[in-house]
Scaffold this active site. Structure first.
Site, PDB file in Angstrom:
ATOM      1  CG  HIS A   1       5.793   2.598   1.612  1.00 57.80           C
ATOM      2  ND1 HIS A   1       4.509   3.036   1.753  1.00 57.80           N
ATOM      3  CD2 HIS A   1       5.986   1.667   2.587  1.00 57.80           C
ATOM      4  CE1 HIS A   1       3.938   2.395   2.755  1.00 57.80           C
ATOM      5  NE2 HIS A   1       4.814   1.567   3.290  1.00 57.80           N
TER       6      HIS A   1
ATOM      7  CB  VAL B   1       7.570  11.024   3.940  1.00 60.77           C
ATOM      8  CG1 VAL B   1       6.979  11.862   2.814  1.00 60.77           C
ATOM      9  CG2 VAL B   1       9.009  10.621   3.613  1.00 60.77           C
TER      10      VAL B   1
ATOM     11  CD  GLN C   1       8.549  -1.612  12.385  1.00 60.81           C
ATOM     12  OE1 GLN C   1       7.494  -2.215  12.406  1.00 60.81           O
ATOM     13  NE2 GLN C   1       8.965  -0.927  11.323  1.00 60.81           N
TER      14      GLN C   1
ATOM     15  CB  ALA D   1      -0.957  -0.011   1.181  1.00 58.89           C
TER      16      ALA D   1
ATOM     17  CB  SER E   1      -0.771   1.933   4.376  1.00 61.64           C
ATOM     18  OG  SER E   1       0.526   1.840   3.832  1.00 61.64           O
ATOM     19  NE  ARG E   2      -3.111   0.547  10.847  1.00 61.21           N
ATOM     20  CZ  ARG E   2      -1.990  -0.139  10.878  1.00 61.21           C
ATOM     21  NH1 ARG E   2      -0.867   0.450  10.519  1.00 61.21           N
ATOM     22  NH2 ARG E   2      -1.979  -1.409  11.242  1.00 61.21           N
TER      23      ARG E   2
ATOM     24  CD  GLN F   1       3.714  -6.475  11.474  1.00 63.63           C
ATOM     25  OE1 GLN F   1       4.692  -7.080  11.043  1.00 63.63           O
ATOM     26  NE2 GLN F   1       3.601  -5.159  11.393  1.00 63.63           N
TER      27      GLN F   1
ATOM     28  CG  ASP G   1       6.147   2.453  12.070  1.00 61.92           C
ATOM     29  OD1 ASP G   1       5.083   2.743  12.644  1.00 61.92           O
ATOM     30  OD2 ASP G   1       6.209   2.199  10.864  1.00 61.92           O
TER      31      ASP G   1
ATOM     32  CG  HIS H   1       2.662   6.245   2.037  1.00 60.30           C
ATOM     33  ND1 HIS H   1       3.895   6.676   2.470  1.00 60.30           N
ATOM     34  CD2 HIS H   1       2.186   5.437   3.030  1.00 60.30           C
ATOM     35  CE1 HIS H   1       4.159   6.185   3.664  1.00 60.30           C
ATOM     36  NE2 HIS H   1       3.152   5.415   4.020  1.00 60.30           N
TER      37      HIS H   1
END
Length: 277
Positions: A34, A176, A153, A29, A186-187, A61, A150, A31
């Protein structure tokens, strides 16, 4: 560009590609955030190296089945984006080829994952560490690129690599953002128009609060500004040490102000750095 849909197919392709190998692990997904990771990977790999992008919505996850089911999977357009970004190899496995039905080994981090997303999403980072280590092993990459959005993470993956002596260099890229400040995700595409218009308040609240003097003032201000909207529901709002990710009371070291906020069923995260006072 070559596409592999299983570990065995990937290994066959990788027998013939040059190094260094640079991996961009994603759940698809795509954007512009990415794509920025891919551009950085191309720089690191150089014209003669190999850039690998994995596209895998990792089921282990996700702590909510509804979130997994709703996660966008525009595979055809994602592969086209990879080709446009100069990707050499795309890895697109399904869950059946990544995990045995009776799998019994999981990678667990026990300190940095206690708070923030780890506290509100049980098992999330076990799933992240497990799939990332598998991707490192499957690709034999020399380096891997992750976004700073993230940040927990990123810190956990760095710790996994350090503690397990994984020979992969972890390279981070800045978050970004949309023109209105919302962190790209993506959400975001799942937000209603009203929610999307309101969502930049997360970033604005963090920025305004970070200018205050004490930890209590910072947290109180950020909470007030976020909760001023009837559309929001705070999952967590925390001020943590930038290195250990443990909660801080006094701003004697660099810290991070982090939030996860629900708009309906859509969970958005963001954070900003807070300087020591």
């Amino acid at each position: 560009m070559k596409v592999a849909d299983s570990g065995s197919a990937l290994r066959e392709i990788l027998k013939t590609v040059p190094g260094p190998r640079v991996l961009v692990p994603t759940m698809g997904a795509f954007h512009p955030g990415h794509i920025s990771l891919m551009h950085r990977a191309r720089e690191i790999a150089g014209p003669n190296g190999t850039m690998i992008v994995s596209i895998f919505v990792n089921p282990i996850q996700f702590d909510r089945a509804s979130d997994l089911a709703a996660y966008p999977r525009p595979m055809e357009s994602d592969i086209a984006e990879c080709e446009g970004a100069g990707v050499d190899v795309v890895f697109t496995p399904d869950a059946g080829s990544m995990y045995f039905p009776d799998r019994s080994v999981t990678v667990t981090e026990t300190l940095l994952s206690r708070g923030l997303c780890g506290a509100t999403r049980p098992g999330h980072f076990d799933g992240v560490c497990t799939v990332v280590l598998k991707l490192f092993l499957l690709t034999g990459c020399d380096a891997a690129i992750f976004g700073e959005k993230d940040f927990q993470q990123l810190a956990i993956i760095r710790r996994m690599v350090r503690d397990l002596d994984v020979p992969v260099e972890i390279i981070s890229c800045p978050t970004v953002r949309e023109p209105d400040g919302l962190a790209m995700s993506s959400r975001n595409t799942r937000l209603t128009p009203e929610q999307r218009e309101d969502a930049p308040r997360i970033r604005k609240a963090l920025l305004e609060a970070a200018s205050l003097e004490t930890a209590d003032e910072i947290l109180r201000s950020a909470r007030t500004l976020i909760e001023a909207s009837p559309l929001t529901r705070i999952d967590y709002l925390s001020l943590v040490d930038a290195e250990t990710l443990q909660p801080v009371i006094a701003l004697e070291r660099p810290a991070v102000l982090a939030a996860a906020v629900f708009y309906g069923e859509v969970r958005l995260i963001d954070h900003i750095a807070v300087k020591a006072r």
